[in-house]
Design a protein around this motif. Sequence first.
Motif, mmCIF file in Angstrom:
data_model
loop_
_atom_site.group_PDB
_atom_site.id
_atom_site.type_symbol
_atom_site.label_atom_id
_atom_site.label_comp_id
_atom_site.label_asym_id
_atom_site.label_seq_id
_atom_site.Cartn_x
_atom_site.Cartn_y
_atom_site.Cartn_z
ATOM 1 N N LYS A 53 59.421 -21.653 18.532
ATOM 2 C CA LYS A 53 60.440 -22.069 17.568
ATOM 3 C C LYS A 53 61.569 -22.827 18.260
ATOM 4 C CE LYS A 53 61.931 -20.567 13.813
ATOM 5 N NZ LYS A 53 61.198 -21.597 13.063
ATOM 6 N N ALA A 54 62.261 -23.629 17.474
ATOM 7 C CA ALA A 54 63.338 -24.463 18.015
ATOM 8 C C ALA A 54 64.445 -23.620 18.639
ATOM 9 C CB ALA A 54 63.921 -25.318 16.897
ATOM 10 N N ASN A 55 65.088 -24.157 19.655
ATOM 11 C CA ASN A 55 66.320 -23.569 20.169
ATOM 12 C C ASN A 55 67.331 -24.701 20.315
ATOM 13 O OD1 ASN A 55 65.652 -24.944 22.557
ATOM 14 N ND2 ASN A 55 64.675 -23.142 23.445
ATOM 15 N N GLY A 66 63.370 -28.950 19.667
ATOM 16 C CA GLY A 66 62.950 -28.652 18.304
ATOM 17 C C GLY A 66 61.736 -27.729 18.365
ATOM 18 N N ASP A 67 61.156 -27.424 17.209
ATOM 19 C CA ASP A 67 59.911 -26.650 17.205
ATOM 20 C C ASP A 67 58.887 -27.377 18.062
ATOM 21 O OD1 ASP A 67 60.840 -24.708 15.474
ATOM 22 O OD2 ASP A 67 60.179 -25.778 13.681
ATOM 23 N N ARG A 68 58.130 -26.624 18.821
ATOM 24 C CA ARG A 68 57.150 -27.250 19.710
ATOM 25 C C ARG A 68 55.784 -26.601 19.574
ATOM 26 N NH1 ARG A 68 59.727 -26.192 25.244
ATOM 27 N NH2 ARG A 68 60.752 -24.624 23.987
ATOM 28 N N GLU A 86 56.669 -32.241 19.875
ATOM 29 C CA GLU A 86 57.966 -31.683 19.492
ATOM 30 C C GLU A 86 58.370 -32.229 18.135
ATOM 31 O OE1 GLU A 86 61.109 -31.944 22.396
ATOM 32 O OE2 GLU A 86 62.605 -31.290 20.939
ATOM 33 N N PHE A 87 58.777 -31.326 17.259
ATOM 34 C CA PHE A 87 59.140 -31.712 15.896
ATOM 35 C C PHE A 87 60.638 -31.950 15.809
ATOM 36 C CE2 PHE A 87 55.138 -29.570 15.562
ATOM 37 C CZ PHE A 87 54.464 -30.249 14.554
ATOM 38 N N LYS A 88 61.026 -32.723 14.809
ATOM 39 C CA LYS A 88 62.450 -32.946 14.567
ATOM 40 C C LYS A 88 63.057 -31.683 13.977
ATOM 41 C CE LYS A 88 62.265 -37.893 14.206
ATOM 42 N NZ LYS A 88 61.962 -38.999 13.291
#
Length: 361
Positions: free
Chosen positions: A59-61, A65-67, A106-108
Motif C-alpha cells: 500500500k501507498a506511503n 504510491g500503491d505498488r 507504481e500507481f498514482k
Amino acid sequence: MTKFLNSKLFRYLSIFLLLNTVILPVKSSSSLAAWALQSNGILDLRTKSNTNLKAYFQKANRIYGDRFWVDFPGELKNPRIIKGNGPIKEIRLGKPMSGKTRMVIEFKEKTNLKPLTWKMVGLDQNTWRIKLFTPNAPFKKIGEGVVEKKKQNIKTNKKSIYIKETANNFLKLPNIKQNKFFVVIDPGHGGPDPGAIGIGGIRETDIVLEVSKLVKDLLSDKGVKVMLTRKNEVDLDLPPRVSFANKMDADVFVSIHANASRGKRRDINGLETFYFRGWRGRLLAKRIQKQILRVSPGSPDRGVKQGRFYVIKNTKMPAVLVEIGFLTGRLDARRLEKAAHRKRIAYAISKGILEYLSKLG
Ligand SMILES: [Zn+2]
C-alpha cells in the motif's frame, strides 16, 4: 527480538505464489522476456519456460504510491524507468539484488485497487496474466516486446521516458539486515518553539518534521525499526527526547535541524553535522554529512564537528545532530522550501544511516 518484528511483514500481500521446479542459475540473464500492460488494465508477462515468479503488493506511503511488483530470476542488464499514463505513475525495471529482475508498477495517488481479488494466472509454461485495474478513462498500453534488447527496439510505447540510472542515483538505498536495527529520529523543536524562521517565514519545525517522517518511511522500507520523538506540532522538551531514545535502547539517534544565521544573512548557507563523542558517532556524522552534501550542490560543507548539544551529549547510543541548511540563506532556503529537495535530503540522511548500520554488520 520480537520487538523488532516489522509491520512491513504484514503490509506485503503475497498475491500468488507460483510453484515451479527449475531455478535458473544466479548469473543468467533476466527470465522476463516481454511484457505489456494492456489498455484494459491487464498485465501480460512472457518469461522463459518454468520461471519461478513471486508477486507482491504494498500500500501507498508518503514516499511511494500503491505498488505491485513481480520478481523474476536472472539479472536485468539495463535498469530503467518507464513513464506511465492514466492510473499508472511509472513502471520500473530493476535489479533489487544481483541475479534478480524486479518489475515494479507504481500507481498514482488516487486509485481504487482491490489487490485482495488479484490473481496471477499462468496461461501456459511461459505466459502469465493478471488484471490489475479497470480503467475509467482511456489508458494507453505500455509494454516492451523484448526486454533485454536495446532501448530503440522498444516499439509499443514511443512516449516512454528512460531516466538515466545516474540521474536518480540518490534514490538507491543500500540493503541491510532486516529487523535488526532500531533508529530514533528526532525532529527538532515543535509546538510553541518553531526553531529557526527563514526567508519568507519558512519554519524549521515544519521542514524538519516532514524530512523526519520521510526518513522514517524510507528506513522502515529497508526493514529498520524507526520511531520519531514527535509526530506533530507538540511542545517537547529536550530531556524526554533523550530519555525516550535511551529507554528504547536505540542503535542510532539522529536529530534533524535547519539553521539560521545571526542577522539573517542571506549569503550564509551550508550544511553541518555534529556528534558529541566516540568513533561511532563520528562515523555516523561523516556518512550523513557526505550524503546530504551530494544532494545540495553549491551549498558549503561546514563539516563534521564535535558539538555539546543536549540531545547528542546525553544519549547513550551513537548520536548526531544534522543541520540540513540555512533557512536564512538564499541558496538553502530556496531549496528547502521545495518538496522535491526535502525528499532528496531525506534520502541522503537515510542513506547515511543505512551505510553506517551496514558497517556495523
Ligand atoms: Zn534547530
